[in-house]
Motif scaffolding. Sequence first.
Motif, PDB file in Angstrom:
ATOM      1  N   GLU A  57      21.700  62.515  33.127  1.00 56.31           N
ATOM      2  CA  GLU A  57      21.942  61.194  33.704  1.00 56.31           C
ATOM      3  C   GLU A  57      21.715  61.225  35.214  1.00 56.31           C
ATOM      4  O   GLU A  57      21.088  60.321  35.780  1.00 56.31           O
ATOM      5  CB  GLU A  57      23.368  60.743  33.381  1.00 56.31           C
ATOM      6  CG  GLU A  57      23.618  59.284  33.697  1.00 56.31           C
ATOM      7  CD  GLU A  57      24.959  58.804  33.180  1.00 56.31           C
ATOM      8  OE1 GLU A  57      25.049  57.623  32.847  1.00 56.31           O
ATOM      9  OE2 GLU A  57      25.907  59.624  33.096  1.00 56.31           O
ATOM     10  N   ASN A  58      22.192  62.270  35.869  1.00 51.40           N
ATOM     11  CA  ASN A  58      21.971  62.414  37.310  1.00 51.40           C
ATOM     12  C   ASN A  58      20.487  62.544  37.635  1.00 51.40           C
ATOM     13  O   ASN A  58      19.991  61.948  38.599  1.00 51.40           O
ATOM     14  CB  ASN A  58      22.738  63.614  37.864  1.00 51.40           C
ATOM     15  CG  ASN A  58      24.228  63.379  37.889  1.00 51.40           C
ATOM     16  OD1 ASN A  58      24.685  62.235  37.917  1.00 51.40           O
ATOM     17  ND2 ASN A  58      24.996  64.457  37.859  1.00 51.40           N
ATOM     18  N   SER A  59      19.766  63.318  36.824  1.00 51.85           N
ATOM     19  CA  SER A  59      18.312  63.472  37.044  1.00 51.85           C
ATOM     20  C   SER A  59      17.599  62.129  36.852  1.00 51.85           C
ATOM     21  O   SER A  59      16.676  61.794  37.612  1.00 51.85           O
ATOM     22  CB  SER A  59      17.732  64.499  36.063  1.00 51.85           C
ATOM     23  OG  SER A  59      18.267  65.760  36.315  1.00 51.85           O
ATOM     24  N   PHE A  60      18.016  61.387  35.848  1.00 55.78           N
ATOM     25  CA  PHE A  60      17.400  60.092  35.584  1.00 55.78           C
ATOM     26  C   PHE A  60      17.603  59.160  36.772  1.00 55.78           C
ATOM     27  O   PHE A  60      16.662  58.517  37.251  1.00 55.78           O
ATOM     28  CB  PHE A  60      17.987  59.479  34.307  1.00 55.78           C
ATOM     29  CG  PHE A  60      17.539  58.072  34.052  1.00 55.78           C
ATOM     30  CD1 PHE A  60      16.264  57.823  33.561  1.00 55.78           C
ATOM     31  CD2 PHE A  60      18.375  56.997  34.307  1.00 55.78           C
ATOM     32  CE1 PHE A  60      15.840  56.535  33.319  1.00 55.78           C
ATOM     33  CE2 PHE A  60      17.961  55.702  34.068  1.00 55.78           C
ATOM     34  CZ  PHE A  60      16.681  55.466  33.585  1.00 55.78           C
ATOM     35  N   HIS A  61      18.831  59.085  37.266  1.00 52.75           N
ATOM     36  CA  HIS A  61      19.130  58.191  38.391  1.00 52.75           C
ATOM     37  C   HIS A  61      18.415  58.653  39.667  1.00 52.75           C
ATOM     38  O   HIS A  61      17.994  57.839  40.477  1.00 52.75           O
ATOM     39  CB  HIS A  61      20.630  58.069  38.621  1.00 52.75           C
ATOM     40  CG  HIS A  61      21.327  57.285  37.553  1.00 52.75           C
ATOM     41  ND1 HIS A  61      21.049  55.968  37.299  1.00 52.75           N
ATOM     42  CD2 HIS A  61      22.269  57.647  36.643  1.00 52.75           C
ATOM     43  CE1 HIS A  61      21.802  55.529  36.300  1.00 52.75           C
ATOM     44  NE2 HIS A  61      22.553  56.549  35.872  1.00 52.75           N
ATOM     45  N   ALA A  62      18.259  59.949  39.815  1.00 51.90           N
ATOM     46  CA  ALA A  62      17.555  60.464  40.996  1.00 51.90           C
ATOM     47  C   ALA A  62      16.071  60.148  40.949  1.00 51.90           C
ATOM     48  O   ALA A  62      15.415  60.005  41.978  1.00 51.90           O
ATOM     49  CB  ALA A  62      17.772  61.980  41.115  1.00 51.90           C
ATOM     50  N   ALA A  63      15.534  60.022  39.741  1.00 47.13           N
ATOM     51  CA  ALA A  63      14.099  59.761  39.578  1.00 47.13           C
ATOM     52  C   ALA A  63      13.761  58.270  39.707  1.00 47.13           C
ATOM     53  O   ALA A  63      12.589  57.911  39.845  1.00 47.13           O
ATOM     54  CB  ALA A  63      13.625  60.285  38.234  1.00 47.13           C
ATOM     55  N   LEU A  64      14.754  57.412  39.670  1.00 50.99           N
ATOM     56  CA  LEU A  64      14.483  55.962  39.789  1.00 50.99           C
ATOM     57  C   LEU A  64      14.033  55.632  41.201  1.00 50.99           C
ATOM     58  O   LEU A  64      14.522  56.206  42.178  1.00 50.99           O
ATOM     59  CB  LEU A  64      15.751  55.159  39.462  1.00 50.99           C
ATOM     60  CG  LEU A  64      16.199  55.148  38.007  1.00 50.99           C
ATOM     61  CD1 LEU A  64      17.512  54.370  37.882  1.00 50.99           C
ATOM     62  CD2 LEU A  64      15.141  54.533  37.113  1.00 50.99           C
ATOM     63  N   PRO A  65      13.063  54.688  41.302  1.00 54.67           N
ATOM     64  CA  PRO A  65      12.630  54.280  42.641  1.00 54.67           C
ATOM     65  C   PRO A  65      13.751  53.527  43.358  1.00 54.67           C
ATOM     66  O   PRO A  65      14.525  52.812  42.733  1.00 54.67           O
ATOM     67  CB  PRO A  65      11.432  53.358  42.374  1.00 54.67           C
ATOM     68  CG  PRO A  65      11.533  52.967  40.953  1.00 54.67           C
ATOM     69  CD  PRO A  65      12.365  53.992  40.254  1.00 54.67           C
ATOM     70  N   ARG A  66      13.777  53.668  44.633  1.00 52.00           N
ATOM     71  CA  ARG A  66      14.828  53.002  45.425  1.00 52.00           C
ATOM     72  C   ARG A  66      14.275  51.829  46.146  1.00 52.00           C
ATOM     73  O   ARG A  66      13.368  51.587  46.690  1.00 52.00           O
ATOM     74  CB  ARG A  66      15.442  53.988  46.397  1.00 52.00           C
ATOM     75  CG  ARG A  66      16.138  55.070  45.593  1.00 52.00           C
ATOM     76  CD  ARG A  66      16.840  56.041  46.522  1.00 52.00           C
ATOM     77  NE  ARG A  66      17.342  57.122  45.719  1.00 52.00           N
ATOM     78  CZ  ARG A  66      18.600  57.483  45.694  1.00 52.00           C
ATOM     79  NH1 ARG A  66      19.467  56.879  46.447  1.00 52.00           N
ATOM     80  NH2 ARG A  66      18.995  58.445  44.953  1.00 52.00           N
TER      81      ARG A  66
END
Length: 66
Positions: A57-66
């Motif tokens: 979940e942390n990796s997924f959120h880190a990979a999302l564009p900001r």
Amino acid sequence: MQVRAKIRQAKIHVYQSPFLLKTTKTQLQQSVYGTYINMQQASQRLHALEQQYADFENSFHAALPR
């Protein structure tokens, strides 16, 4: 004749009863201990999977564009 055989058989059962009781207790203890070990292993697997889920979940959120 039949009465004597029944008396003899009853004496044998009286003699065997303590051994049967001990065997049954031992089997029950082994069953309970084995179940406890299985529960601990399942708990450890669950904890590992929960940690893996949190990491994904942390990796997924880190990979999302900001």
